[in-house]
Scaffold this motif. Sequence first.
Motif, PDB file in Angstrom:
ATOM      1  N   VAL A 414      -4.339  14.711   0.660  1.00 38.59           N
ATOM      2  CA  VAL A 414      -3.951  14.233  -0.668  1.00 38.59           C
ATOM      3  C   VAL A 414      -2.483  14.545  -0.917  1.00 38.59           C
ATOM      4  CG1 VAL A 414      -4.382  14.369  -3.149  1.00 38.59           C
ATOM      5  CG2 VAL A 414      -6.300  14.549  -1.532  1.00 38.59           C
ATOM      6  N   THR A 415      -1.703  13.529  -1.229  1.00 38.36           N
ATOM      7  CA  THR A 415      -0.282  13.705  -1.547  1.00 38.36           C
ATOM      8  C   THR A 415      -0.115  13.747  -3.062  1.00 38.36           C
ATOM      9  OG1 THR A 415       0.379  12.521   0.453  1.00 38.36           O
ATOM     10  CG2 THR A 415       2.042  12.756  -1.275  1.00 38.36           C
ATOM     11  N   ASN A 424       8.068   6.297  -4.012  1.00 36.82           N
ATOM     12  CA  ASN A 424       8.143   5.908  -2.591  1.00 36.82           C
ATOM     13  C   ASN A 424       6.803   5.471  -2.009  1.00 36.82           C
ATOM     14  OD1 ASN A 424       6.653   8.220  -1.857  1.00 36.82           O
ATOM     15  ND2 ASN A 424       8.470   9.402  -1.303  1.00 36.82           N
ATOM     16  N   GLY A 425       5.757   5.449  -2.857  1.00 35.98           N
ATOM     17  CA  GLY A 425       4.474   4.908  -2.419  1.00 35.98           C
ATOM     18  C   GLY A 425       3.589   5.868  -1.655  1.00 35.98           C
ATOM     19  N   SER A 426       3.938   7.166  -1.648  1.00 39.76           N
ATOM     20  CA  SER A 426       3.116   8.110  -0.883  1.00 39.76           C
ATOM     21  C   SER A 426       2.087   8.839  -1.741  1.00 39.76           C
ATOM     22  CB  SER A 426       4.008   9.139  -0.177  1.00 39.76           C
ATOM     23  OG  SER A 426       4.724   9.927  -1.120  1.00 39.76           O
ATOM     24  N   ALA A 427       2.220   8.818  -3.056  1.00 39.73           N
ATOM     25  CA  ALA A 427       1.319   9.556  -3.938  1.00 39.73           C
ATOM     26  C   ALA A 427      -0.093   8.999  -3.855  1.00 39.73           C
ATOM     27  CB  ALA A 427       1.810   9.476  -5.379  1.00 39.73           C
ATOM     28  N   ARG A 459      -1.027   1.394  -9.011  1.00 39.15           N
ATOM     29  CA  ARG A 459      -0.252   1.669  -7.802  1.00 39.15           C
ATOM     30  C   ARG A 459      -0.802   2.887  -7.079  1.00 39.15           C
ATOM     31  NH1 ARG A 459       4.179   0.994 -11.164  1.00 39.15           N
ATOM     32  NH2 ARG A 459       4.892   3.146 -10.891  1.00 39.15           N
ATOM     33  N   LEU A 460      -1.158   3.906  -7.858  1.00 37.91           N
ATOM     34  CA  LEU A 460      -1.710   5.128  -7.282  1.00 37.91           C
ATOM     35  C   LEU A 460      -3.041   4.841  -6.583  1.00 37.91           C
ATOM     36  CD1 LEU A 460      -1.208   8.190  -7.105  1.00 37.91           C
ATOM     37  CD2 LEU A 460      -2.362   8.428  -9.315  1.00 37.91           C
ATOM     38  N   GLN A 461      -3.895   4.050  -7.220  1.00 34.46           N
ATOM     39  CA  GLN A 461      -5.167   3.679  -6.606  1.00 34.46           C
ATOM     40  C   GLN A 461      -4.943   2.939  -5.287  1.00 34.46           C
ATOM     41  OE1 GLN A 461      -6.525   1.619 -10.328  1.00 34.46           O
ATOM     42  NE2 GLN A 461      -8.505   2.559  -9.821  1.00 34.46           N
ATOM     43  N   LYS A 462      -4.041   1.988  -5.292  1.00 37.01           N
ATOM     44  CA  LYS A 462      -3.805   1.178  -4.097  1.00 37.01           C
ATOM     45  C   LYS A 462      -3.193   2.009  -2.972  1.00 37.01           C
ATOM     46  CE  LYS A 462      -3.497  -3.252  -6.507  1.00 37.01           C
ATOM     47  NZ  LYS A 462      -2.647  -4.410  -6.874  1.00 37.01           N
TER      48      LYS A 462
END
Length: 499
Positions: A414-415, A424-427, A459-462
């Motif tokens: 988990v990030t 940056n799309g890693s969360a 975004r977090l879900q995806k």
Amino acid sequence: MAEPASPRVLFVTPELAPWVKSGGLGDVSAALPAALRAIGIDVRVLVPAYPPLRAVCADAKPVTATLRAGGAFAPAKLLAAQPGAVPLILVECAAYFNRKGGAYQDSHGKDWPDNALRFGLLSRVAALLGTAQSPLDWRPDVVHCHDWPAGLAPAYLTHAAGARSATLMTIHNVAFQGTFPAATVGALGLPPQSFSMEGVEFHGQLSFLKGGTVYADRISTVSPTYAREIQTDELGCGLGGLLRHRGRHLTGILNGIDGDVWNPATDPLIAQRYDREHLDRKAPNKIALQKRFGLDADAGIPLLGVVSRLTHQKGLDLLLEIASSVIAHPAQLAVLGSGESGLETAFRELAARFPGRAGCVIGYDEALAHRIEAGADIFLMPSRYEPCGLNQMYSMRYGTVPVVRATGGLADTVTNCNEHTLANGSATGFTFGEPTGTELLAAIGRALEAWSDQAGWSRLQKNGMTRDFGWQASARRYVGLYETLAAGRAAHGDPRPAG
């Protein structure tokens, strides 16, 4: 020069999902061998012939006459079966395994009093199949032992005469060690010299897990962070010093998940199937879950889910400390689990105190576990320690954002969501450090604040749904270990077994 043959592997486990499962080991024992078979490894699973397995393997064929394993063991037979993609070798011993209840406990939750003999037999048979005295034509290059019930197989093999298979001991949870009185050594047919500090002796008792840790050629555990944690005095549960001593032989390989079983796009157990491109279809699962737990059917309130053993390890007492504050946020809570009676009672009382906002189901229900993963907005795992954890990976696959303590496999998967990682799309979720109610509440608060921004939440879900937690990469790492072990065994003069 011909390419070396792929190693043959005997996978020794006390659990096998979906038939016999108390936790993640059952899932791993089903999924990892299947992933190994898919990449060409000849792996066969050795497991006790519990009633649910005998029922699904009604056409199992005897492959041995009666085995007499020595010691005080009851006679047994081996059966061959294949209810799925992976061949099974069933240890049939009605005196030990033909019982109502679970793998380790009776229907009242009490340990079977003869567990030492039950799983000593499993270990003894595993060792026998790795020697020239095996009654089978097929011989493994590697005997891969899982958790304490298989932990004596490396001890038996070390003390066996002649050529033997290499051994790999996988520790799924070092807290469960299989300790029994010293007198058990004779009943198990172990040589007296094995009961020493350099053997199976542990504070005056016999420890299955210590035996596996001492005698196995290599050791693995189920995440890189947990491999470091169990070498400490704090989390090594008395074996930290031994694991530090064997540190160069210890590897952390992250568990995977079965993407066919845990897939919201195909899951037959949930109210509405969906994928990352159609997250709006997740909403009916939330309404269905709210109804199942007696919660107010309200799409506009965040729903927090828990699927867990209710134990101190899992940190569910921390959740109880802050539950009223979470519910007042406002939020809802749906809990599925069983375990310590005090925690079970406390969660029942919580549900009674907050009707419509909190609900609990005591027990385990596989279908309901899937529905919680699909229907919750947020999934909670406040574990004090967590060797790997699977539910956080299931949650991310289902677009259900995890809140976890940064320990073991939770830290590896988990990030933490912050401004930088979201950009940056890693969360993929929210993490916290110290195992306190205060820190858990702060992490939940961050998650609830993020939930209020539905564009950012999507975004977090995806991000989580995009992560690949399949078994392929981990299976290849195990193959690397198997190849090293098989080559090392051959280099020491043990020929590759026939068959």
